[in-house]
Enzyme design. Sequence first.
Site, short mmCIF file in Angstrom:
data_model
loop_
_atom_site.label_atom_id
_atom_site.label_comp_id
_atom_site.label_asym_id
_atom_site.label_seq_id
_atom_site.Cartn_x
_atom_site.Cartn_y
_atom_site.Cartn_z
N THR A 98 0.82 -1.21 0.00
CA THR A 98 0.00 0.00 0.00
C THR A 98 0.85 1.26 0.00
O THR A 98 0.60 2.18 0.74
CB THR A 98 -0.92 0.03 1.23
OG1 THR A 98 -0.09 -0.06 2.39
CG2 THR A 98 -1.91 -1.09 1.21
N THR A 106 3.44 -4.64 4.88
CA THR A 106 4.44 -4.68 5.96
C THR A 106 4.37 -5.93 6.83
O THR A 106 5.36 -6.29 7.45
CB THR A 106 4.30 -3.45 6.87
OG1 THR A 106 2.96 -3.39 7.34
CG2 THR A 106 4.66 -2.19 6.13
N ASP A 107 3.20 -6.59 6.86
CA ASP A 107 3.06 -7.68 7.83
C ASP A 107 4.11 -8.77 7.70
O ASP A 107 4.64 -9.25 8.69
CB ASP A 107 1.66 -8.30 7.73
CG ASP A 107 0.63 -7.50 8.50
OD1 ASP A 107 0.97 -6.38 8.95
OD2 ASP A 107 -0.51 -7.99 8.67
N LYS A 151 9.27 -6.98 12.19
CA LYS A 151 8.22 -6.01 12.50
C LYS A 151 7.93 -6.14 14.00
O LYS A 151 7.58 -7.21 14.48
CB LYS A 151 6.96 -6.33 11.68
CG LYS A 151 5.88 -5.28 11.82
CD LYS A 151 4.68 -5.54 10.90
CE LYS A 151 3.71 -4.36 10.97
NZ LYS A 151 2.54 -4.51 10.12
#
Lengths: 638, 473
Positions: B113, B189-190, B268
């Site tokens: 995104t 990003t996950d 993360k």
Amino acid sequence: MIQRIDYDAAGLISGLEVHQQLLTKEKTFCRCPAGLYVDSHDGEVLRHMRPTLSELGEYDGTALMEFKTKKEIIYLLNKSNVCTYEMDDTPPFLVNQDAIDVAIELCLMMNMDIIDEVQIARKQYLDGSIPTGFQRTAIIGVNGCLPFKGRRLTVTHVSVEEDSCREVMNKGHQIVFRTDRLGMPLTETVTGADLRTPEEVRDAILLCGLVARSTRHVRTGIGAARQDVNVSVRGGSRVEIKGVAKAAYAVKLVHNEGIRQVNLLRLRDLMHERGITKSDDIRKTAVDVGDIFADADLGFLQKTLGASGKVYAVKIEGAAGLASHPTQPDTTFLDELSGRVRVIACLDEQPILLSSERLPDFANVHRYRDRVRKRLKVADRDDFFIVWGPEADCLTAAEEIRLRFVDAAGGVPKETRKSLPGGYTTFERILPGPDRMYPDTDSPPTRVVPERVERLRKQLAPPPWEREKQYSEWGVPLETVHYLIRRGGVETVEEVVQKTGVDGRTAAVEIGQRLKALKRAGIPVERLRTEQWVQIFDLYTDGRIPREGIRAVASVMAREPGLTADAARAAAGIELKDASEWRPEIEGISFDGYVVHKGDSAARRFRYIAGKATRMLRGRAPARDVVSFLQEKLGVRS
Amino acid sequence: MTTPKDRSDMFQGYRGPARAMLEKFTIGVWSEVEIKNDAGSVFTGVILPRNETCDDLHVVIKLFTGYNVGLAVDRILDAREVGYRKAVYKIPEKEFPYDPKKKNVTLLGTGGTIASRLDYRTGAVIPAFTPGELYGAVPELADIANLTTRKLFGVFSENLGPENYKALAAAIGEEVEKGTDGIVIGHGTDTMHHTGAILSFMVQNSPVPIVLVGSQRSSDRPSSDAALNLMNSVRSAAECDIAEVMICMFGPTSDKYDLLHRGTRCRKMHSSYRSTFRTIGDMPLAMVHTTVNEKGSHFEYISHDYLPRDKTRKPVINTAFEEKVTIQYYYPNFNSDIIDALADKGYKGIVIAGTGLGHVNRPIFPALRKAIENGMTIVMTVQTLWGFAQMYVYDTGRDLLELGVVPLDNMLPEAAYMKLCWVLGQTSDRETIRKMMLTPINHEITPREPHMGYLIMQGGLPEVDEFICKHWK
């Protein structure tokens, strides 16, 4: 210059956007405590904002304008009142349902239709006042009205939204905000453009305030209620005056805006007479004139040149004389130009810009003017302006000056103006349109079932107009009713009347008016609970204390919270005696000590003797009885 | 005005009573309507598509004021279409300028995104992707490099899998072959750190930087981190000297700079912070700024131990991947049934995230022994994330080593998982597996942990508070 206008002839119309903080424990979209303000911080975050597209695929004009300013935004954080939500590092939690409840109550009081499924939207603000770059907001009710001066003031909608940051500093390309207020729940009440005079605007603000207070679930104090006032005249445009802190301020602000718009329309006509009607008709030339002003005796220019800034002259063709056209009272079009330059080009070094016609008085000013005219080939029909600061900002300023003239050819630009002391306003931003709204994908909709609305309707307090009617039947002055509604004493008065049988007028006047005096004297009467007032009025209706004793007992109880009303009565030294006991004491009362003033009169002499007697008998005899005894004795007609 | 019949999407997301109402009044999505309800309120606006997870009792309209409201269909008395206005939610597309003096960067899209728009049905964000769209959204990119883009797939990062990794590695190889100066991979990003790890193994010896980038605040919001991350990642791909697989994401909390993290050492660490990616057990490779420092560089290198850019080098692409591998996060009361079940299902490898220095409880030892004897590979990492698996310290650890569990030192569990998949995709020889797992390819195991590396600041401590007050977070 016109200072007066006929509002009706000018076609002045106005509507309100009233912002009211709600009394909830937590903020709107996170679990931070609401209403906890601090003046210190333990962290800072820096952000920049970029405009985004609306769901209909357009950029909002305000958003683009604010992006042009390229500000560094700094947020001051304090862990006592902000979490990672406020700094936009955590998505919102589910919307605070208490805030929705209060908003529904407010809507019901204004006879509104409650929205069945509340949808949270994002309203873009790139000025930095909200770290996400948008305010989360949702319409709760539509289609309401308030009784106003024998007609109906329409209420278009009420929304719930999160409050913004408090601005601490705004200089050049940096703006600093404190985040404590951010996220507090607010309602925004939007009225129709039904108001026709500045005085009506003031009265409508007061009415909206009374309605909000009547719910008992709103915050009070400085900044808890703020209103924006929309004003336009016939042929003009909607201009939003932001941050009108007090109803009374609205009168001059609305008046001045009416005058400003009428004047801007005249300016438009003048430009059209000169054949200037559209953007292409307004041409500018911007030239670096730092060399010309290198030795000019003007502190702000020297400071700028010393800091390797630039001085630019901006020629606007065909604009001779336009900058001195009046706008607000004692203000000219030059002020409109400087407002735009200050906000959009971030040039805020006073006096922000100079016009050729009004150069400050400095040595050889004519020579400098002539040099600029020569350099830019300024003809008699043209005008030029001087701006100074970083080069990029000077160029932005030059284009903004041109754009403001373009707007002037169209009449009154839609804009948001900040209110200043004295009833004046200054440019804040271009008025945002619907393009800045888009759905908040982080929050699910909230269904408002009819059962919830009915539950809230049942517990709804009476609206102010019902109370006004009731209290006026009791003979209570209107301002006392309003004071009680604003300060939250109406419930107490009503319970006291119901439980002690005292007449409404006495209860309202004693609790409303006398309380104000005690508060001013620094006595914490707001501590008194309704039960305590009931005890006090019980003593009064039982004949244990005189009317003037109400205030005395209340003040003792406020200072010593543990006391019962009866103990407070004793502590205040009130013990009513039979008339047969106190009458003899004042039988022989004399005029000793009465000083004859210029205005000597029988009434004055009677007041002296009555005062003396009531002081002697304080706590033992009701003042009213003492006075009527003396009237009878001295043959004075009451 | 288009007639409703022409519109295929007219009931987008609406079903049940809501759809029946739309049909009754022959209106639909994107109709401009005037709706009257039983309280006499009139709503004028555009009917929006309905999120499919929402109920079927309301119709959503965007009022002309910009607000959205949901109206209960059983309260609607009348509705009539006054127009039709389909949203053209489009990022303005402008031709991306080409400058022969600038480096050429290839952006591979996976569905992240970085630049995006909204999808009403799901409330999801749809990526803007072509160079023109990206240029429209972030015009500053043109000052950094010449950009070409290639969309590989459009999936959320949690849905990425082996096939996508293979396709990515192959695409990188092709782009390198074409002579790109650097590669940027737009990624959700996950699981960005999973992709960072697997690409570090599948693409070795790269001549140019391979930079993964995403955003934590989607670009449909003004405070998004997308633009800064995108600019810095393109800058890194074009100019950075480090020719490794890296993750480029927000460094501090403020909008200041990005950090380049090594694909094998990054994780993360926060569900929503912008600065969520942290290098674990080491220091980040470099800081990237949008502005130049006094030396005229956008980069401040923190580490000097990296593979430098060298366009003459040939990359080695190996897309082997064994899918029958799992991570098991150990906890007290972990039951041996789980190991048995995995063995029964034919799993070939287990990465255990063990407690402390790399431990599990004794009752599961027999199951581990049996699984290893039957050819399964079991490797040990630490669930503390920071520190080494040092299984020789306690009896439990020593006994596990005895069983044949392979201690992976300070390899992160996710990196270990990806490496084991990659290794088992190539061999089933126990000794080869052990040797490959223990031989670092790109710092997934490091010999030393620098004493500044363990930087989880404990908020609230006086010295930490003082630091945070003094410096922007």
